[in-house]
Design a protein around this motif. Structure first.
Motif, PDB file in Angstrom:
ATOM      1  N   LEU A  18      34.560  40.894  46.613  1.00 12.60           N
ATOM      2  CA  LEU A  18      35.586  41.932  46.512  1.00 12.60           C
ATOM      3  C   LEU A  18      35.112  43.046  45.592  1.00 12.60           C
ATOM      4  N   GLU A  19      35.412  44.268  45.999  1.00 14.53           N
ATOM      5  CA  GLU A  19      35.273  45.435  45.127  1.00 14.53           C
ATOM      6  C   GLU A  19      36.581  46.204  45.219  1.00 14.53           C
ATOM      7  N   LEU A  20      37.286  46.335  44.112  1.00 13.31           N
ATOM      8  CA  LEU A  20      38.551  47.073  44.060  1.00 13.31           C
ATOM      9  C   LEU A  20      38.421  48.148  42.999  1.00 13.31           C
ATOM     10  N   ARG A  21      38.557  49.412  43.428  1.00 13.67           N
ATOM     11  CA  ARG A  21      38.455  50.553  42.509  1.00 13.67           C
ATOM     12  C   ARG A  21      39.756  51.333  42.553  1.00 13.67           C
ATOM     13  N   CYS A  22      40.335  51.528  41.383  1.00 16.61           N
ATOM     14  CA  CYS A  22      41.595  52.261  41.290  1.00 16.61           C
ATOM     15  C   CYS A  22      41.513  53.255  40.146  1.00 16.61           C
ATOM     16  N   ALA A  23      42.199  54.391  40.333  1.00 17.71           N
ATOM     17  CA  ALA A  23      42.219  55.407  39.286  1.00 17.71           C
ATOM     18  C   ALA A  23      43.545  56.161  39.306  1.00 17.71           C
ATOM     19  N   SER A  24      43.996  56.501  38.096  1.00 17.53           N
ATOM     20  CA  SER A  24      45.137  57.391  37.910  1.00 17.53           C
ATOM     21  C   SER A  24      44.613  58.606  37.153  1.00 17.53           C
ATOM     22  N   ASP A  25      45.500  59.438  36.669  1.00 16.95           N
ATOM     23  CA  ASP A  25      45.063  60.598  35.893  1.00 16.95           C
ATOM     24  C   ASP A  25      44.395  60.189  34.583  1.00 16.95           C
ATOM     25  N   SER A  26      44.829  59.070  34.000  1.00 19.44           N
ATOM     26  CA  SER A  26      44.296  58.708  32.686  1.00 19.44           C
ATOM     27  C   SER A  26      43.681  57.314  32.610  1.00 19.44           C
ATOM     28  N   TYR A  27      43.684  56.564  33.706  1.00 21.07           N
ATOM     29  CA  TYR A  27      43.231  55.173  33.652  1.00 21.07           C
ATOM     30  C   TYR A  27      42.414  54.860  34.896  1.00 21.07           C
ATOM     31  N   LYS A  28      41.402  54.037  34.728  1.00 23.50           N
ATOM     32  CA  LYS A  28      40.535  53.652  35.840  1.00 23.50           C
ATOM     33  C   LYS A  28      40.120  52.197  35.644  1.00 23.50           C
ATOM     34  N   PHE A  29      40.066  51.452  36.746  1.00 24.03           N
ATOM     35  CA  PHE A  29      39.467  50.125  36.674  1.00 24.03           C
ATOM     36  C   PHE A  29      38.675  49.844  37.941  1.00 24.03           C
ATOM     37  N   GLU A  30      37.629  49.049  37.761  1.00 22.61           N
ATOM     38  CA  GLU A  30      36.764  48.640  38.863  1.00 22.61           C
ATOM     39  C   GLU A  30      36.550  47.143  38.750  1.00 22.61           C
ATOM     40  N   LEU A  31      37.150  46.431  39.676  1.00 25.99           N
ATOM     41  CA  LEU A  31      37.106  44.976  39.673  1.00 25.99           C
ATOM     42  C   LEU A  31      36.145  44.502  40.756  1.00 25.99           C
ATOM     43  N   GLN A  32      35.249  43.626  40.381  1.00 25.59           N
ATOM     44  CA  GLN A  32      34.346  42.985  41.338  1.00 25.59           C
ATOM     45  C   GLN A  32      34.524  41.483  41.193  1.00 25.59           C
ATOM     46  N   SER A  33      34.487  40.795  42.332  1.00 27.44           N
ATOM     47  CA  SER A  33      34.696  39.364  42.283  1.00 27.44           C
ATOM     48  C   SER A  33      33.971  38.677  43.432  1.00 27.44           C
ATOM     49  N   ASP A  34      33.461  37.492  43.155  1.00 28.80           N
ATOM     50  CA  ASP A  34      32.916  36.594  44.167  1.00 28.80           C
ATOM     51  C   ASP A  34      33.770  35.344  44.125  1.00 28.80           C
ATOM     52  N   VAL A  35      34.393  35.013  45.264  1.00 23.71           N
ATOM     53  CA  VAL A  35      35.279  33.853  45.291  1.00 23.71           C
ATOM     54  C   VAL A  35      34.936  32.938  46.462  1.00 23.71           C
ATOM     55  N   ILE A  36      35.313  31.688  46.294  1.00 27.59           N
ATOM     56  CA  ILE A  36      35.112  30.679  47.330  1.00 27.59           C
ATOM     57  C   ILE A  36      36.399  29.863  47.438  1.00 27.59           C
ATOM     58  N   TYR A  37      36.712  29.456  48.672  1.00 31.50           N
ATOM     59  CA  TYR A  37      37.878  28.621  48.929  1.00 31.50           C
ATOM     60  C   TYR A  37      37.391  27.222  49.244  1.00 31.50           C
ATOM     61  N   ARG A  38      37.932  26.250  48.507  1.00 32.23           N
ATOM     62  CA  ARG A  38      37.523  24.865  48.718  1.00 32.23           C
ATOM     63  C   ARG A  38      38.693  23.961  48.391  1.00 32.23           C
ATOM     64  N   GLY A  39      39.121  23.173  49.356  1.00 30.99           N
ATOM     65  CA  GLY A  39      40.162  22.178  49.125  1.00 30.99           C
ATOM     66  C   GLY A  39      41.483  22.756  48.645  1.00 30.99           C
ATOM     67  N   GLY A  40      41.877  23.897  49.190  1.00 27.89           N
ATOM     68  CA  GLY A  40      43.148  24.502  48.811  1.00 27.89           C
ATOM     69  C   GLY A  40      43.087  25.355  47.560  1.00 27.89           C
ATOM     70  N   GLN A  41      41.925  25.426  46.935  1.00 31.17           N
ATOM     71  CA  GLN A  41      41.765  26.167  45.682  1.00 31.17           C
ATOM     72  C   GLN A  41      40.806  27.351  45.860  1.00 31.17           C
ATOM     73  N   VAL A  42      41.081  28.416  45.123  1.00 36.51           N
ATOM     74  CA  VAL A  42      40.199  29.575  45.048  1.00 36.51           C
ATOM     75  C   VAL A  42      39.529  29.542  43.685  1.00 36.51           C
ATOM     76  N   GLN A  43      38.206  29.699  43.676  1.00 34.42           N
ATOM     77  CA  GLN A  43      37.458  29.726  42.422  1.00 34.42           C
ATOM     78  C   GLN A  43      36.371  30.772  42.525  1.00 34.42           C
ATOM     79  N   GLY A  44      35.969  31.301  41.381  1.00 31.55           N
ATOM     80  CA  GLY A  44      34.879  32.262  41.393  1.00 31.55           C
ATOM     81  C   GLY A  44      34.726  32.979  40.071  1.00 31.55           C
ATOM     82  N   ASP A  45      34.011  34.099  40.149  1.00 29.57           N
ATOM     83  CA  ASP A  45      33.725  34.924  38.990  1.00 29.57           C
ATOM     84  C   ASP A  45      34.231  36.335  39.227  1.00 29.57           C
ATOM     85  N   TRP A  46      34.570  37.043  38.158  1.00 31.12           N
ATOM     86  CA  TRP A  46      35.014  38.421  38.264  1.00 31.12           C
ATOM     87  C   TRP A  46      34.403  39.247  37.135  1.00 31.12           C
ATOM     88  N   THR A  47      34.316  40.544  37.384  1.00 35.48           N
ATOM     89  CA  THR A  47      33.845  41.497  36.389  1.00 35.48           C
ATOM     90  C   THR A  47      34.678  42.760  36.510  1.00 35.48           C
TER      91      THR A  47
END
Length: 167
Positions: A76-105
């Motif tokens: 996942l890459e999610l980039r959002c910005a307003s007039d004064s705030y910005k965030f960029e979220l990156q994540s690698d996730v895996i689904y296993r046995g009903g659960q989601v797990q992974g890393d984010w930055t």
């Protein structure tokens, strides 16, 4: 009415068998595809951002999901910005046995950590954790529409983001 294998009853029976076979094949395929399958592709949209200081701002967002063919892994890459705030979220996730797990930055603040959560039909609820930050994220996908709600505890620069995306 034609008798034997060419009769109306035989054709109706063969048609019903074909329809049932097709239905079960689609159902089996749907069960085998993972929860991230519906995410694949590029999304854009808008939303609102509540800052801890009390300001509310409109944000514009873009998301890109690279989903493995089985739908069990996603980047996942999610980039959002307003007039004064910005965030960029990156994540690698895996689904296993009903659960989601992974890393984010979160690249603009150089913060990273772990993702953990659950899947319930078309909704995924996860918590993101690091040594200095935590938040809850809920993502619901329905066709070409997706809603994302991010809630951060008090003390964070951002307290909530509500985003609606379209593909």
């Amino acid at each position: 009415m034609l008798p034997g294998p060419f009769g109306t009853r035989a054709l109706a029976t063969k048609g019903a068998v074909f329809a049932a076979t097709l239905f079960f094949a689609v159902a089996v395929y749907a069960q085998q595809s993972g929860p991230f399958t519906a995410w694949a592709g590029a999304w854009t949209g808008t939303g609102s951002l509540a800052l801890s200081a009390g300001a509310n701002e409109r944000i514009r967002c873009r998301a890109k999901y690279d989903v493995e063919g089985s739908g069990l892994k996603a980047k996942l890459e999610l980039r959002c910005a307003s007039d004064s705030y910005k965030f960029e979220l990156q994540s690698d996730v895996i689904y296993r046995g009903g659960q989601v797990q992974g890393d984010w930055t979160e690249t603009t603040r150089k913060v990273s950590g772990k993702v953990e959560g659950t899947v319930n039909a078309n909704q995924i609820d996860v918590s993101v954790q690091s040594a200095s930050f935590s938040a809850l994220l809920s993502l619901t996908t329905s066709g070409d529409k997706q809603s994302i709600l991010i809630q951060a505890p008090s003390g964070s620069e951002m307290s909530q983001a509500s985003i609606l995306l379209n593909r």
